[in-house]
Design a protein around this motif. Structure first.
Motif, PDB file in Angstrom:
ATOM      1  N   LYS A  24      45.067  41.031  78.571  1.00 17.67           N
ATOM      2  CA  LYS A  24      45.454  39.720  78.046  1.00 17.67           C
ATOM      3  C   LYS A  24      45.341  38.679  79.150  1.00 17.67           C
ATOM      4  O   LYS A  24      44.966  37.535  78.929  1.00 17.67           O
ATOM      5  CB  LYS A  24      46.909  39.823  77.570  1.00 17.67           C
ATOM      6  CG  LYS A  24      47.389  38.755  76.668  1.00 17.67           C
ATOM      7  CD  LYS A  24      48.819  39.088  76.176  1.00 17.67           C
ATOM      8  CE  LYS A  24      49.709  39.583  77.313  1.00 17.67           C
ATOM      9  NZ  LYS A  24      51.121  39.779  76.924  1.00 17.67           N
ATOM     10  N   HIS A  25      45.732  39.079  80.350  1.00 20.04           N
ATOM     11  CA  HIS A  25      45.567  38.264  81.551  1.00 20.04           C
ATOM     12  C   HIS A  25      45.005  39.179  82.634  1.00 20.04           C
ATOM     13  O   HIS A  25      45.143  40.398  82.544  1.00 20.04           O
ATOM     14  CB  HIS A  25      46.912  37.724  82.051  1.00 20.04           C
ATOM     15  CG  HIS A  25      47.722  37.017  81.016  1.00 20.04           C
ATOM     16  ND1 HIS A  25      47.349  35.822  80.466  1.00 20.04           N
ATOM     17  CD2 HIS A  25      48.902  37.340  80.423  1.00 20.04           C
ATOM     18  CE1 HIS A  25      48.266  35.429  79.588  1.00 20.04           C
ATOM     19  NE2 HIS A  25      49.212  36.336  79.533  1.00 20.04           N
ATOM     20  N   MET A  52      41.825  29.290  78.506  1.00 16.67           N
ATOM     21  CA  MET A  52      41.895  30.131  79.688  1.00 16.67           C
ATOM     22  C   MET A  52      42.227  29.286  80.913  1.00 16.67           C
ATOM     23  O   MET A  52      41.694  28.193  81.072  1.00 16.67           O
ATOM     24  CB  MET A  52      40.530  30.795  79.902  1.00 16.67           C
ATOM     25  CG  MET A  52      40.585  32.162  80.536  1.00 16.67           C
ATOM     26  SD  MET A  52      38.942  32.928  80.491  1.00 16.67           S
ATOM     27  CE  MET A  52      38.819  33.474  78.779  1.00 16.67           C
ATOM     28  N   ALA A  70      51.591  32.996  83.375  1.00 17.09           N
ATOM     29  CA  ALA A  70      51.234  33.897  82.272  1.00 17.09           C
ATOM     30  C   ALA A  70      52.456  34.208  81.406  1.00 17.09           C
ATOM     31  O   ALA A  70      52.387  34.162  80.169  1.00 17.09           O
ATOM     32  CB  ALA A  70      50.621  35.185  82.828  1.00 17.09           C
ATOM     33  N   LEU A 124      38.650  38.846  78.185  1.00 15.98           N
ATOM     34  CA  LEU A 124      39.869  38.116  77.824  1.00 15.98           C
ATOM     35  C   LEU A 124      39.636  37.268  76.570  1.00 15.98           C
ATOM     36  O   LEU A 124      40.459  37.244  75.661  1.00 15.98           O
ATOM     37  CB  LEU A 124      40.320  37.213  78.969  1.00 15.98           C
ATOM     38  CG  LEU A 124      40.838  37.901  80.233  1.00 15.98           C
ATOM     39  CD1 LEU A 124      41.179  36.873  81.303  1.00 15.98           C
ATOM     40  CD2 LEU A 124      42.062  38.756  79.928  1.00 15.98           C
ATOM     41  N   HIS A 183      44.844  32.687  78.071  1.00 20.65           N
ATOM     42  CA  HIS A 183      44.682  33.739  79.074  1.00 20.65           C
ATOM     43  C   HIS A 183      44.732  33.161  80.481  1.00 20.65           C
ATOM     44  O   HIS A 183      44.308  32.029  80.714  1.00 20.65           O
ATOM     45  CB  HIS A 183      43.350  34.447  78.856  1.00 20.65           C
ATOM     46  CG  HIS A 183      43.172  34.913  77.453  1.00 20.65           C
ATOM     47  ND1 HIS A 183      43.824  36.003  76.939  1.00 20.65           N
ATOM     48  CD2 HIS A 183      42.440  34.399  76.426  1.00 20.65           C
ATOM     49  CE1 HIS A 183      43.497  36.161  75.676  1.00 20.65           C
ATOM     50  NE2 HIS A 183      42.654  35.203  75.335  1.00 20.65           N
ATOM     51  N   GLN A 214      49.997  42.267  82.047  1.00 22.68           N
ATOM     52  CA  GLN A 214      48.659  41.739  81.761  1.00 22.68           C
ATOM     53  C   GLN A 214      47.960  42.451  80.600  1.00 22.68           C
ATOM     54  O   GLN A 214      46.852  42.080  80.247  1.00 22.68           O
ATOM     55  CB  GLN A 214      47.778  41.755  83.020  1.00 22.68           C
ATOM     56  CG  GLN A 214      47.951  42.997  83.867  1.00 22.68           C
ATOM     57  CD  GLN A 214      47.302  42.841  85.244  1.00 22.68           C
ATOM     58  OE1 GLN A 214      46.733  41.810  85.559  1.00 22.68           O
ATOM     59  NE2 GLN A 214      47.376  43.883  86.047  1.00 22.68           N
TER      60      GLN A 214
END
Lengths: 319, 319, 319
Positions: B13-14, B111, B126, B316, B138, B5
């Protein structure tokens, strides 16, 4: 010839079908879409063209996927979007289709995006609105029965133009369940209008409409023969319910004969593109390696689809 | 250690799980949330940080409540929000999870807020996005199976920090159905990461995961013993379906042993706070007088939850 | 007399029922609505009065139609709108009505539009909010059981004022299933408050509430007699389920006796207007030629309904 979707000045008032749409109108939509492709790549993916307008997604047939494409297109144009799924609501209260439309029009709706299981429902709505609510309310057909799905047809045209530039030199094959496909109908009308010299339909006889040749297409029941030297392959979705009927033997048998595999794809031109309106049945109408392969432009279709819908909405909103 | 992430610069990023998240990252989220608490109290509860971004609530498991918290957080950041409940739609049309994601990514989604009954689904999404659609999309895990519910964990951390300031002096008890609770897992990781010296889990053996001690917690089956001198009590929701299985005797019996009553609460520190992720089963896991009592911070959790989700989304969106 | 919907300064805090509302308050709403009728006809149908406010459509009873009217009104006021249908969600998870409301209030909701099958539910919610969440959260009753539907009543008053100007000279007939109609109750209170000297109710005895005369109306079971010389006819919707019970013989028989036909309409004043809250059962309570005829103002009601809802929301938001 009657053009229920054009106004007295020949401008687009509704988008109901590609059939009978002047080539210049189609090209104007595609050109407009080109400018919206850029909007989606910006930091702020929004333009104020429909600010303060009310767009109603009027879905009598459930389709989250299609509804989403229109919703996002409308929101990126800054419209207010209202989603109505009408299976559970007033329809079950016994209100007629046109009473529902009258009501929403009385709320000053600017645009209806209509999906309906009955062919012709969006025409009925458009005519009713023209007669009773004046020229400022627009209808976009988001799929009516087996009849038409014009924005899908237009995004397919956009995709072909993007990758192949010149329509007048192309051989295009549409493969699969043409009989039940509104996409196939819209694509055939689009391709013909834009001057494609050879459109082929490929499928088992049980899934080809009687007299389809009269739409100006060549018919093939042998996929290997039909794919020979084509520039564009449009695969159609095979709905599972077809299997349950008597129309088809089995998914495996169908895939063997009409599924697009790497091996069959090799019969087309080396730079042929592969399209599919989605959602795909991997392993039924298309092999995963083809769907995700270098010739697939299936996700480009989705991307261009938003731009095309923004184009249609902004053109209607301006007329 | 792998950080799926975090990006190459160590930025978020996630948000998939609190497990393995650096303490600094968690603290940055909590600090950012603090600034958003103020936004919710303003006359105009809106900031333009995600203007023109498209946020997709992708709920494969129905949860109006959780979906609402993300929807309102995204709207207050000025994003365009699209809600997709995928039980009835493409999933039933046989489209695969990743095809659905590919399609939405092709619409230039910025997102995804993902809720899924299968543990790991948001990770899968992801990874797929990273591999096929670049670093600008994201994913936020809004609850996956029994695995994680990181925004709930973070809002719990925010709440504890708000009321208790210093994590390094705390004794925290998590009470109830730890076995089936993604909230419990996320809370344990959060508390450990932030340096809480003593985390206790309290529940019947049938509702405690085997080997839970290896997460660094102390296990109690006697609630009275477990609550002694704690600073924070996190009650877990007991899902009714557990009753129907063989795991529990009855709601009455459960309440007698593990329901938080005023009498049991008196065993904790006098200034202990009572938390619950909601929705509560009053009279099953918690007594109404406690839920609504002076030590309850359950509604504060909800308020802070919006701020924490705005924080995660804005972080994010900026990375 | 208690006014749970007015604050200490006599200003509207909630809109729960027309009953007991001061005439000046009703008139203020109608006057405010007048300014919003113009907004809907503008190029950009949007004003920023509720920008940054969060409006929750809290529908415990499904009604796409009513929900849409509030959603569009709120969006044209620039509010963020959240739709919650609570049959499938937390309610099924066993969360109580007031816990749901507490949660949403903790997210800093500014306004709740509540529809509920139980009479009194919006009152309960409003009282709870006043007690626990302060004066900044507002409730609008969008229909509770058989009790009240005040915005429908107000839009009916707006419509009558628009076409008839002076309430103090009118004879108004309300026709049909008065017993089950919250619209009828709200209309009777509105008409009485605004000084209409003669309100009639017309229907079969089985569909008239016992003691309805005490609301200040004249009762007729013979429609021809009841319609004589009236200025305004308000037809009520007949729900199909009534047919299945023992209350009514058949739809055909009902139409014959209480359906509004051109022939019966001719008994009213020549310039009488015909109203209906929708959705209509054509051929049951009203003949199509009347519904679509020159005396029908049914679609005007819908148009004015948006303006009235914008008025109520903006007045509440400002108080």
């Amino acid at each position: 010839m009657r053009h229920p979707q054009l106004n007295a000045n020949g401008e687009l008032k509704h988008l109901l079908t590609i059939e009978g749409l002047p080539r210049a109108t189609v090209q104007h939509i595609l050109d407009t879409a080109e400018s919206f492709v850029g909007v989606a790549e910006r930091e702020v993916k929004k333009v104020p063209l429909l600010r303060g307008k009310s767009v109603f997604n009027l879905f009598f047939e459930n389709s989250t996927r299609t509804r989403t494409t229109f919703e996002i297109a409308a929101k990126r144009l800054s419209a207010d979007v209202l989603n109505l799924n009408i299976n559970t609501s007033s329809a079950s209260k016994g209100e007629s289709l046109l009473d529902t439309v009258d009501n929403l029009a009385a709320m000053h709706a600017d645009m209806f995006v209509v999906r309906h299981a009955a062919s012709g429902a969006p025409f009925l709505i458009a005519e009713h609105l023209d007669r009773h609510h004046g020229p400022h309310v627009h209808v976009i057909n988001a799929g009516d029965g087996r009849h038409a799905h014009p924005t899908q047809g237009l995004l397919d045209m956009y995709t072909i133009r993007h990758f192949k530039k010149d329509f007048t030199q192309l051989r295009v094959a549409i493969v699969g369940d043409v009989l039940h496909s509104r996409v196939a109908r819209s694509d055939i009308h689009g391709l013909t209008t834009l001057g494609v010299p050879e459109v082929r339909v490929i499928g088992p006889l049980t899934l080809l409409p009687a007299g389809v040749e009269q739409m100006g297409v060549r018919v093939f029941t042998d996929m290997r023969e039909g794919l020979k030297d084509v520039d564009v392959i449009i695969m159609l979705r095979l709905q599972n319910e077809r299997m349950r009927g008597a129309l088809l033997p089995s998914a495996q048998e169908y895939f063997k004969q009409y599924g697009l595999t790497r091996e069959k794809l090799a019969l087309a031109k080396p730079d042929a593109i592969v399209m599919h309106p989605g959602p795909m049945n991997r392993g039924v109408e298309i092999e995963s390696q083809v769907a995700d392969g270098p010739q697939s432009v299936i996700l480009d279709q989705v991307t261009f689809g938003i731009a095309v819908r923004m184009a249609v909405m902004s053109i209607l909103g301006a007329n």
